[in-house]
Motif scaffolding. Structure first.
Motif, PDB file in Angstrom:
ATOM      1  N   ASN A 274       0.829  -1.155   0.184  1.00  0.00           N
ATOM      2  CA  ASN A 274       0.033  -0.073   0.127  1.00  0.00           C
ATOM      3  C   ASN A 274       0.859   1.187  -0.038  1.00  0.00           C
ATOM      4  O   ASN A 274       0.677   2.070  -0.897  1.00  0.00           O
ATOM      5  N   CYS A 275       2.009   1.129   0.799  1.00  0.00           N
ATOM      6  CA  CYS A 275       2.780   2.419   0.946  1.00  0.00           C
ATOM      7  C   CYS A 275       3.581   2.412  -0.568  1.00  0.00           C
ATOM      8  O   CYS A 275       3.561   3.736  -1.107  1.00  0.00           O
ATOM      9  N   THR A 276       3.949   1.354  -1.167  1.00  0.00           N
ATOM     10  CA  THR A 276       4.563   1.576  -2.390  1.00  0.00           C
ATOM     11  C   THR A 276       3.672   2.249  -3.426  1.00  0.00           C
ATOM     12  O   THR A 276       4.094   3.202  -4.417  1.00  0.00           O
TER      13      THR A 276
ATOM     14  N   ASP B  94       5.634   0.369 -10.314  1.00  0.00           N
ATOM     15  CA  ASP B  94       6.461   1.339 -10.784  1.00  0.00           C
ATOM     16  C   ASP B  94       5.588   2.317 -11.904  1.00  0.00           C
ATOM     17  O   ASP B  94       6.017   3.531 -12.217  1.00  0.00           O
ATOM     18  N   HIS B  95       4.860   1.416 -12.602  1.00  0.00           N
ATOM     19  CA  HIS B  95       4.424   2.057 -13.930  1.00  0.00           C
ATOM     20  C   HIS B  95       2.970   2.661 -13.580  1.00  0.00           C
ATOM     21  O   HIS B  95       2.270   3.467 -14.624  1.00  0.00           O
ATOM     22  N   ILE B  96       2.559   2.534 -12.480  1.00  0.00           N
ATOM     23  CA  ILE B  96       0.976   2.874 -12.165  1.00  0.00           C
ATOM     24  C   ILE B  96       0.677   4.262 -12.457  1.00  0.00           C
ATOM     25  O   ILE B  96      -0.597   4.861 -12.568  1.00  0.00           O
ATOM     26  N   SER B  97       1.899   5.194 -12.109  1.00  0.00           N
ATOM     27  CA  SER B  97       1.688   6.505 -12.001  1.00  0.00           C
ATOM     28  C   SER B  97       1.086   7.199 -13.308  1.00  0.00           C
ATOM     29  O   SER B  97       0.513   8.186 -13.686  1.00  0.00           O
ATOM     30  N   ASN B  98       1.400   6.371 -14.400  1.00  0.00           N
ATOM     31  CA  ASN B  98       1.039   6.588 -15.842  1.00  0.00           C
ATOM     32  C   ASN B  98      -0.510   6.701 -16.068  1.00  0.00           C
ATOM     33  O   ASN B  98      -0.848   7.391 -16.834  1.00  0.00           O
TER      34      ASN B  98
END
Length: 322
Positions: free
Chosen positions: A57-59, A311-315
């Motif tokens: 969840n933090c990540t 790491d790709h989810i902010s896209n």
């Protein structure tokens, strides 16, 4: 403003989100099919990453630009150094975590690409959990949302009561939420202190519920049968799967959400945590309604499955190709 600064600026005015629970080491193998009895199946992809419900969840929240803190016991042995390094490198706060010398918990994970299922074997060897005394050292005024893992109810309920007592003296109250995926009877008393509760389809094995709607109906009945004073009626998010998410408002009304499905499947490990974190982000950071936040959470969880890790989810904050 570049993309990373734009993502961070969306949450700049919000207080820290605290995630309480465990962080583990996950050893992951991606296979085309699950091995048959006494047979060896070669893995096309294998890697290790920091995991655990609160850790994941933090990540995810940090990748969305949220100021987030992990609160759980961390191992002081060299074996755990990679967990601490990863937390630090991602900008996830962990300076309030109690320390121990026990071996860190770990999980062996097999992701079956053909069936789109994940098999997890977890070993924690009764790894220590934060105590109320550890929790009382926190400055609660720095947090706007605290998300608890639904475990160790005898300790977690004490922490929730501490937050509730703090909220009684404040106009700017801390939002309390909790994961709820097993041991319905044992964990149920914690619901009284929550603003939002995330239930999971895994409860079907314990309860016999057949769908998110049926789960919400039964939870509504259980909430109405409670007896006591000053008990909260939480908003319910029932994650049957990342495509089937049901909501129940404070009046017991069931709300449908939009279903999404990725055009390709790569890795669904941690996708349920993406739903939880996506909902918190949509509701707390972006100020959207629960239904819109849940729709966003489903979208981002399905998008997560198109690539490895988080790491790709902010896209997703742009317009992803599902």
């Amino acid at each position: 403003m570049d993309e990373s600064n734009r993502v961070l600026s969306l949450a700049a005015a919000k207080k820290t989100v605290l995630c309480v629970g465990n962080s583990t080491m996950d050893c992951i193998s991606i296979v085309k099919r699950f091995p048959k009895l006494s047979r060896t199946e070669k893995s096309g992809v294998g890697y290790c990453q920091r995991g655990g419900n609160a850790g994941n969840n933090c990540t995810i929240l940090r990748n969305l630009g949220v100021d987030v803190e992990f609160f759980g016991v961390l191992c002081s042995s060299p074996m755990c150094a990679c967990i601490k390094r990863d937390l630090t490198s991602r900008g996830i706060k962990s300076h309030h975590c109690p320390q121990c010398m026990d071996d860190p918990p770990f999980s062996s994970v097999v992701v079956n690409r053909r069936t789109r299922t994940t098999h997890v074997v977890t070993c924690n060897n009764a790894f220590p959990y934060p105590t109320l005394e550890d929790f009382e050292k926190l400055d609660l005024s720095t947090y706007g949302w605290i998300h608890f893992r639904g475990c160790r109810p005898e300790i977690t309920i004490q922490m929730m009561r501490a937050v509730d007592a703090y909220n009684q003296t404040q106009s700017d109250k801390i939002i309390i939420s909790m994961d709820f995926d097993t041991d319905l009877t044992a964990i149920w008393p914690l619901v009284d202190y929550c603003d939002y509760v995330f239930f999971y389809g895994s409860l079907a094995q314990e309860t016999g519920w057949k769908s998110a709607r049926e789960g919400c109906v039964n939870i509504d009945e259980m909430l109405r049968l409670r007896f006591g004073i000053n008990m909260k009626r939480p908003f319910v998010v029932f994650i049957w799967s990342i495509q089937k998410i049901g909501l129940m408002d404070l009046d017991g009304n069931y709300i449908r959400t939009t279903s999404y499905k990725p055009t390709r499947f790569v890795d669904n490990l941690g996708a349920m945590k993406v739903v939880v974190s996506g909902f918190i982000y949509g509701l707390y950071v972006r100020g959207r309604s629960p239904r819109v936040a849940a729709n966003f959470a489903s979208l981002i969880a399905n998008y997560k499955c198109t690539k490895y890790g988080f790491d790709h989810i902010s896209n997703i904050l742009e317009v992803p190709d599902l």
